[in-house]
Write a protein that holds these residues in place. Structure first.
Motif, PDB file in Angstrom:
ATOM      1  N   UNK A 191       2.150   1.874  -3.329  1.00 57.27           N
ATOM      2  CA  UNK A 191       0.991   2.288  -4.327  1.00 57.27           C
ATOM      3  C   UNK A 191       0.540   3.715  -4.246  1.00 57.27           C
ATOM      4  N   UNK A 192       0.833   4.052  -2.818  1.00 58.05           N
ATOM      5  CA  UNK A 192       0.253   5.428  -2.678  1.00 58.05           C
ATOM      6  C   UNK A 192       1.267   6.399  -3.010  1.00 58.05           C
TER       7      UNK A 192
ATOM      8  N   UNK B 229      -0.091   5.185  -8.513  1.00 58.10           N
ATOM      9  CA  UNK B 229      -0.663   4.259  -9.262  1.00 58.10           C
ATOM     10  C   UNK B 229      -2.043   4.150  -9.313  1.00 58.10           C
TER      11      UNK B 229
ATOM     12  N   UNK C 268       0.756  -1.252  -0.048  1.00 66.53           N
ATOM     13  CA  UNK C 268      -0.088   0.105  -0.042  1.00 66.53           C
ATOM     14  C   UNK C 268       0.817   1.374   0.083  1.00 66.53           C
ATOM     15  N   UNK C 269       1.771   1.338   0.795  1.00 61.69           N
ATOM     16  CA  UNK C 269       2.683   2.472   0.704  1.00 61.69           C
ATOM     17  C   UNK C 269       3.266   2.882  -0.676  1.00 61.69           C
TER      18      UNK C 269
END
Ligand SMILES: Nc1ncnc2c1ncn2[C@@H]1O[C@H](COP(=O)(O)OP(=O)(O)OP(=O)(O)O)[C@@H](O)[C@H]1O
Ligand SMILES: Nc1ncnc2c1ncn2[C@@H]1O[C@H](COP(=O)(O)OP(=O)(O)OP(=O)(O)O)[C@@H](O)[C@H]1O
Ligand SMILES: [Mg+2]
Ligand SMILES: [Mg+2]
Lengths: 316, 314, 497, 318
Positions: C360-361, C365, C357-358
């Motif tokens: 992706x954040x 994206x 998650x980090x």
């Protein structure tokens, strides 16, 4: 003279009810011409039986002269109507009969209503064939009276067989789904006896399936009557006019004026009913019905009511 | 993967079983046309359930009880905007989506900003929308469906299937893509599984959750439009029957109400299962009380296949 | 004759073998320590005895008779009382109701509220003086601090009649005074003939109060001996199954050449912080010390956007606002909490989903590229030698320590400038701790600025370049160079109190 | 005392009590007669059923469960008791026996819910919806069409007076005493502990399963009491009588300060919540709202009241 009349409606899930209230309010205004001021107080909401009992008690607290109610139950109001009677309030039920000895019913005979269209269907089928019925809410008294009505009529015709009876809960889409399922499993039925708005749904299912050989009862909203005329459907519909509450109001005002009915209200299962005439729409008078609804929104029902004159004529 | 697949397979097996049973009890029940028609009804439910599914996946007791109200309101607005003409179809679609997303947004904000439990917020919203319907019906005449919309829902179009089934398929693919192939999908699962941890891991929890309710509103609105096409004209309370049915479809499809787990493929089959069961009961020639008793018991039996939470003792 | 024995206990969760051959003998009047790495099966063994986990097999005998323990109620009736590692408190109930939850006193069939208060207060009496502010018998447990909650769970364990007490990491959130009060009560119970089972990862405590130690490795009991006859190194060797290696409790590190100032705080205050100013250099590990709950965690949480603050925060010389975790992450902060269940693990989801998650954040994206990401995930998991059976498995299939490694891995996928460590080794075994601190040091060497809070003084001393001592939300002392001794730390922590 | 601790020590039903008082005041301003002895008695006897139902619902909500079948149980009890009275005759003894049997029916329905949700571990929302369909079917089977009248003795007593005091007030007093005792019972305390954190309660050694099942049975019993009240106020049987009342019972519980996540709330608050739900419709009417707007205003008022309640209690707990 001045009268205050409380109107209670316990279900707002259909346009018919909206029209019912609107016509009753119109009828009240019309009394001004006769020099009578009729004020209406309206409680109209989706409520259960306790909620509608509260409607009646609110009216009693307010001190209205009469209460006209489209009741959510035939028997549940006996105690509260007794309270109203004790307070000197006139109670009239409409659209569904009530068992209370403290009230009278002004409206159509639901059983007769069903008999009329069932007879039309049986006779159109020339007394033989298989039929199905799509009913409203199981256990609801108006529904059960209607069921008794068509069963009695079809019983008179030995060659008519009811192959299935289902419940569509007075919901157009459920009526359509029910008809769809019926068509799949009883492809050779000849007739359908169906109530109210569900008729539009049933007809739509038949049209989708290309089944224009089936006879079915119809309904009385402009939308349906237009389709009926355009597509030359094989239909007939007995009318429960939304004007029943207006009729009841006109009767109520006369009673409040202290007049006596020429023939007391003693009809019906509970012996307290004053039945109104039931119009019937078939191919013969379809164009008249169309004309009557000309220019109205699609959900408007074909209506009729006792005019002030008609109502007054019922009294001594 | 096999764990996620199991409920879907069970549901699919049950659908087939019910069809066979139906065909035996009332011949014609499993005819191709009937299957097609049942699928159309299932599609209507399935589209509502897509939104319900998202809200449930997002966890924190997510649920949307206002779907029925949104469907009715959307059908009313759409019918009025298009009033029976094809030309009005496109504006009607826009109007309906606007209505759906607005109500969804209010639900979402209530749940995220005011922290009202979803069941309460959407139940309250249902009351408001039902009130709005009464007001609106007095003000605007309900209209008829455009012929194009009616054909889209009930007439065979491409490859013998009506447009709505293609739409449903498309929604199925889109949902699968959204949930498994996008970052947004990841975020849905993570807020459903542990919102606090997700927030510390950079997930915009409020925005994500609010969007789920907006999407639910939009899906309900689209369903409302399709139901208008199905029944030809809008009428009061068209959406009433979808509130609990959509939740049941989601659960039968293997998505537990606790959130963070599940998917939409199962829900599609769950919707089919429910519609086939109801259809089968309609065709049985028995008393309504019998139908209700069988329906209730059948639901209980079906639920026994899934949706069982784990025991306390490991 | 032992009072109670467990032999050949085994338990599997799906493919995970939590316990393969658990064995323990408990004698009256002894304090029996269980030691083992994370995930070795200590808690599982205890929970079986307490009836809250159903074993796949094995026998339990009490005074020579075989017994069956189907549920916690049955265990209680046999005299077994347990302190759960994750606590077993109802947060909306009062302290008193929690302590007596099992058996609320009644009068005439109704709960007797006065008696509830009085009896609970009596049970809690030994800890009353160390419970500190905001504590009362009528307080809602959800409003208490973690250390206070542990005290309530301790009192709950002692309430009622039992003669076998199990304590599964009861001191992990307690400060020194609280720990001492607890140990005193243990001594008292022991003297009265009770059996006490005690689990802790703090070696000093173990030697301070233990009589006997049983070591569990990979679900199997490997040794059991009187503590007097064993040594710290031997226990560690048995726990890890190989050589004991280096120790976390080494001497303080050499002060590194200070890099440029990365983070600077001027007069930061919040609900629990008072006027905190500090500067943190690149490449530095800055320790936060003092008694428990003096604002250390609050500072870290505030810097991660979790608490409202006033005052100035400057990153690389420029003032920044930290209104939310997302802003903090964008600003280059990373945050790791020891409270895995609530702050770390996205439970029920896969290891993969817990790592990405980090990234992706930060990478903004929107489409998930599983292929490329999986390779990255494998790479970061390897840095910490995370043991797992595939990144598609749920994170809950891992032991606590390995879960923590997964959560740390999140921050290793992309560049982070400031790492905020909030008691990151809570409930983590020695070996993993060693690996972790080695990693922290290597990250600092690469230029990261690190703020470290740990509840264990030895760890803090061994791994910080400087230590800021907190008291009541304020920094009261800075320890650097040779001042970084246990004595100085303790006296600084207590001097303002 | 600080602002926060003040919020925390206030009784959880304070917000709903304030809302209720405001509604009474507004009602009285708009229609003075709505505060007359007659109107108050009417309000109480009309909404006794909802009060009982809300208490039953609250009991399961305490344990973090929910029961969407309470309305159907109420309907089933209503038709059962009326049918039994018809079959057994209208002597006082027969009426009491019928009532007892009807309460047994309610308990049995609750037990079925308990078995499904707690022992077979089905999800409460969907499982109790399924049983509600089943109970409705049974009610239709017992009484295919609404209408059988209840014995005069029964409803005359319910609607009448004893020593000049309306009987409904005795029922209300009994309900209040009952919840006063229940709130202090070990059973409700344990239910709250279970609802707070089920795993913790199990690990503590509480018999979680039996506590939750008993919660459902108790809920069924209260639904049966509600069914008896409705029978008293309507004097007849109607299988569809429980239509809207289920969701109202949930709303009443939430209004009264119960958290759906379990472990929080008071039974008394739910009784007040039921009165608020009951009063909203009247208030909207007495304020002179045009008929087509009544539903909307009512919906908005309920939503607002729910929000106020939750915001208050949520603030206090945060
Ligand atoms: N679950 C939550 N509980 C409490 N507060 C929250 C929660 N989620 C978000 N917030 C707060 O709500 C606000 C908006 O949060 P959100 O997660 O949407 O961040 P954001 O606005 O998207 O962040 P950014 O602007 O950095 O992209 C922030 O002040 C955040 O601290
Ligand atoms: N409920 C569960 N479901 C699945 N796996 C579990 C469960 N509980 C424990 N395990 C697994 O069983 C193994 C032993 O766990 P246990 O909690 O007994 O370890 P422990 O020695 O107490 O570790 P720690 O020091 O981290 O508390 C671990 O691999 C853990 O992941
Ligand atoms: Mg953002
Ligand atoms: Mg452990």
């Amino acid at each position: 003279e001045e009268f205050t009349i409380g109107l209670s409606n316990g279900w707002v899930g259909s346009e018919w009810r909206t029209q019912m209230i609107a016509e009753a309010e119109e009828a009240a205004k019309a009394w001004a011409d006769k020099g009578v001021t009729v004020t209406t107080q309206v409680q109209s909401a989706n409520v259960d039986v306790p909620g509608q009992i509260a409607h009646v008690r609110n009216f009693i607290s307010q001190g209205v002269d009469a209460i006209i109610i489209n009741p959510n139950s035939p028997t549940a109001f006996d105690p509260v109507f007794a309270e109203a009677a004790d307070a000197g309030i006139l109670v009239i039920a409409t659209d569904a009969e009530v068992s209370s000895p403290d009230a009278i019913y002004v409206g159509i005979d639901q059983k007769g209503w069903a008999e009329m269209s069932a007879r039309w269907l049986a006779e159109t089928l020339e007394g033989k064939g298989t039929v199905v019925a799509i009913n409203g809410v199981a256990g609801h008294p108006a529904n059960e009276m209607r069921v008794a009505g068509y069963q009695e009529v079809f019983g008179e015709f030995p060659d008519i067989e009811i192959v299935n009876e289902v419940n569509g809960n007075w919901d157009q889409a459920q009526g359509q789904q029910a008809m769809q399922n019926i068509l799949a499993t009883y492809p050779d039925i000849d007739g359908v006896w169906v109530q109210d708005g569900m008729a539009a749904g049933a007809w739509r299912a038949m049209q989708d399936a290309g089944r224009d050989d089936i006879y079915a009862t119809g309904e009385i909203r402009k939308d349906f009557i237009d389709i009926w005329s355009e597509n030359k459907l094989k239909s007939g519909a007995s009318v429960n006019p939304p004007g029943v509450m207006a009729s009841a109001l006109n009767v109520a005002v006369n009673m409040l004026q202290g007049k006596k009915l020429k023939e007391p209200a003693t009809a019906g299962v509970y012996g307290n009913a004053l039945y109104l005439p039931i119009p019937f729409i078939s191919d013969e008078n379809l164009s008249e019905a169309s004309q009557a609804l000309e220019g109205q929104p699609g959900y408007t029902s074909f209506t009729s009511e006792l005019s002030i004159g008609d109502a007054t004529a019922l009294f001594e | 993967m096999s764990g996620a697949l199991k409920p879907i397979l069970i549901a699919a097996g049950l659908v087939v079983l019910l069809m066979i049973a139906g065909e035996m009890v009332s011949p014609g029940f499993a005819s191709p046309e009937q299957i097609l028609r049942l699928s159309i009804v299932a599609a209507l439910l399935g589209i509502v359930a897509a939104g319900q599914n998202l809200v449930i996946l997002g966890g924190r007791e997510g649920i949307d009880l206002s779907v029925g109200g949104v469907i009715s309101l959307a059908a009313l607005v759409a019918g009025n905007v298009m009033s029976g003409s094809d030309a009005g179809l496109f504006p009607a679609i826009l109007a309906c989506i606007a209505v759906g997303s607005l109500i969804g947004l209010l639900n979402g904000l209530g749940v995220t900003l005011l922290r009202i439990p979803p069941l309460v917020m959407t139940l309250g919203m249902l009351g408001v929308v039902q009130g709005l319907l009464v007001v609106a019906r007095n003000g605007i005449p309900s209209g008829r469906a455009a012929p194009m919309l009616s054909d889209f829902v009930s007439q065979p179009q491409w490859l013998g299937l009506p447009g709505i089934l293609w739409l449903w398929l498309l929604i199925g693919l889109a949902m699968a893509g959204l949930l498994n192939r996008t970052v947004f999908g990841q975020r849905i699962f993570s807020i459903g599984a542990n919102e606090g941890a997700a927030r510390l891991a950079g997930v915009p929890t409020r925005v994500t959750r609010t969007l789920l309710y907006v999407l639910s509103g939009v899906f309900s609105a689209i369903a409302g439009l399709c139901i208008l096409g199905y029944s030809g004209s809008s009428f009061a309370n068209v959406g009433g029957q979808y509130m609990l049915a959509s939740i049941i479809a989601v659960v039968l499809g293997g998505t537990p109400l606790s959130g963070g787990r599940g998917g939409y493929t199962g829900t599609m089959i769950g919707a089919l299962l429910l519609v086939v069961l109801q259809g089968l009961l309609t065709t049985l020639s028995i008393d309504e009380s019998g139908r209700q008793i069988i329906f209730g018991s059948a639901l209980i039996v079906l639920l026994l296949f899934y949706g069982r939470s784990s025991g306390l003792r490991g | 004759m032992p009072h109670l024995t467990m032999t050949d206990m085994h338990k599997a969760y799906g493919a995970t073998k939590a316990l393969t051959s658990g064995r323990i003998e408990l004698f009256p009047g002894e304090l029996h320590v269980i030691m083992g790495a994370n995930g070795s099966g200590k808690s599982t063994l205890c929970k079986i005895l307490a009836g809250s986990v159903k074993p796949d097999g094995g026998t339990i005998t009490l005074d020579g008779r075989p017994v069956d323990i189907p549920d916690p109620k049955a265990a209680r009736e046999l005299g077994v009382s347990i302190f759960y590692q994750e606590l077993s408190l109802s947060k909306n109930r009062t302290v008193a109701e929690n302590i007596l939850a099992r058996d609320l006193p009644t009068r005439a069939g109704l709960v007797d509220r006065k008696a509830v208060m009085a009896q609970a207060a009596q049970v809690f009496a030994p800890f009353r003086d160390v419970a500190s502010d905001g504590f009362s018998m009528a307080a809602r447990v959800g409003d208490l601090r973690p250390d206070q909650r542990q005290l309530v769970e301790i009192a709950k364990t002692f309430a009622g009649n039992a003669d076998i007490f199990i304590f599964d990491e009861p001191t992990s959130a307690l400060d020194r005074a609280q720990t001492e009060a607890f140990f005193k009560e243990l001594d008292r119970r022991k003297a009265a003939g009770a059996v006490i089972v005690f689990i802790s990862h703090r070696m000093e405590e173990v030697f301070e109060i233990g009589d006997r130690v049983t070591v569990i490795r990979d679900g199997e009991t490997v040794s059991s001996a009187p503590l007097a006859e064993t040594t710290r190194d031997r226990i560690v060797a048995e726990m890890v199954g190989g050589d004991s290696g280096a120790s976390v409790f080494a001497d303080p590190p050499e002060a590194p050449a200070p890099g440029k100032v990365r983070l600077e705080l001027r007069g930061v205050s919040s609900r629990r912080l008072r006027d905190v100013s500090l500067s943190l250099h690149a490449g530095e590990v800055l320790g936060l010390g003092g008694l428990h709950g003096q604002g250390q965690s609050d500072l870290l949480r505030a810097l991660f956007g979790l608490e409202q603050t006033t005052g100035e925060v400057m990153l690389d010389g420029a003032p920044i606002a930290l209104p939310s975790p997302r802003r903090a992450i964008r600003g280059g902060f990373g945050y790791i909490s020891g409270d895995r269940q609530t702050d770390g693990a996205i439970s029920g989801r896969s290891i993969f989903e817990n790592v990405v998650p980090i990234h992706l954040f930060k990478s903004r994206q929107h489409i998930l590229r599983r292929g490329t990401l999986t390779a990255e995930v494998d790479r970061v998991l390897q840095i910490l030698a995370t043991r797992h059976g595939g990144t598609g498995l749920p994170i809950s299939s891992l032991s606590g320590g390995n879960q923590q490694k997964v959560i740390i891995s999140r921050w290793l996928m992309d560049e982070t400038q400031v790492l905020l460590l909030d008691d990151p080794t809570k409930g983590i075994d020695l070996k993993t701790k060693l690996e972790l601190f080695a990693l922290i040091r290597s990250l600092a060497d690469k230029g990261l600025a690190i703020l470290l809070y740990t509840s264990e003084d030895a760890e803090l001393l061994a791994n910080s370049d400087r230590i800021l001592v907190f008291n009541n939300g304020r920094i009261v002392r800075e320890l650097a160079g040779d001042d970084r001794t246990r004595l100085m730390l303790t006296s600084a922590a207590f001097e303002a109190a | 005392m600080t602002h926060r601790s003040l919020l925390r020590t206030m009784p959880p039903y304070l917000p709903v009590l304030i809302i209720l008082i405001c509604m009474f005041a507004l009602n009285g301003l708009a229609e003075p007669n709505s505060l007359s002895a007659y109107a108050i008695k009417g309000l109480v006897s009309t909404y006794l059923a909802l009060m009982f139902l809300a208490v039953g619902q609250t009991i399961v909500i305490f344990a973090a469960d929910i029961d969407l079948s309470v309305g159907a149980i109420l309907g089933l009890v209503n038709v059962t008791v009326v049918s039994l009275m018809q079959a057994l005759g209208d002597t006082p003894g027969a009426i009491l026996l019928s009532m007892l049997l009807a309460v047994g029916v309610g308990a049995a329905c609750g037990a079925l819910n308990g078995v499904l949700v707690v022992i077979l571990r089905l999800q409460a929302i969907v499982a109790t919806f399924a049983t509600s369909v089943l109970f409705l079917g049974l009610a239709l089977w017992v009484m295919p069409v609404a209408g059988t009248p209840a014995p005069r003795l029964f409803w005359r007593t319910f609607g009448g007076r004893i020593m000049g005091i309306p009987f409904a007030y005795f029922v209300l007093a009994a309900l209040l005493v009952l919840i006063f005792l229940l709130a202090r019972s070990r059973f409700i305390q344990r239910l709250l502990t279970v609802g707070d954190d089920q795993l913790a309660a199990f690990q503590t050694g509480l018999p979680v399963t039996s506590i939750r099942v008993r919660g459902y049975i108790m809920c069924g019993v209260f639904a049966a009491f509600a069914g008896l009240c409705i029978t008293g106020d309507t004097a007849s049987g109607d299988p569809n009588v429980g239509g809207l009342i289920t969701l109202n019972s949930v709303a009443a519980a939430v209004l009264g300060g119960a958290a759906l996540s379990g472990g929080v709330g008071t039974l008394f608050g739910s009784v007040l919540g039921a009165l608020v739900i009951g009063l909203v419709g009247s208030l909207v009417f007495f304020l002179g709202t045009p008929s087509e707007w009544q539903n909307l205003v009512q919906g908005l008022t309920v939503l607002a009241a729910l929000m106020v309640g939750i915001l208050f209690s949520g603030r206090a707990r945060a």
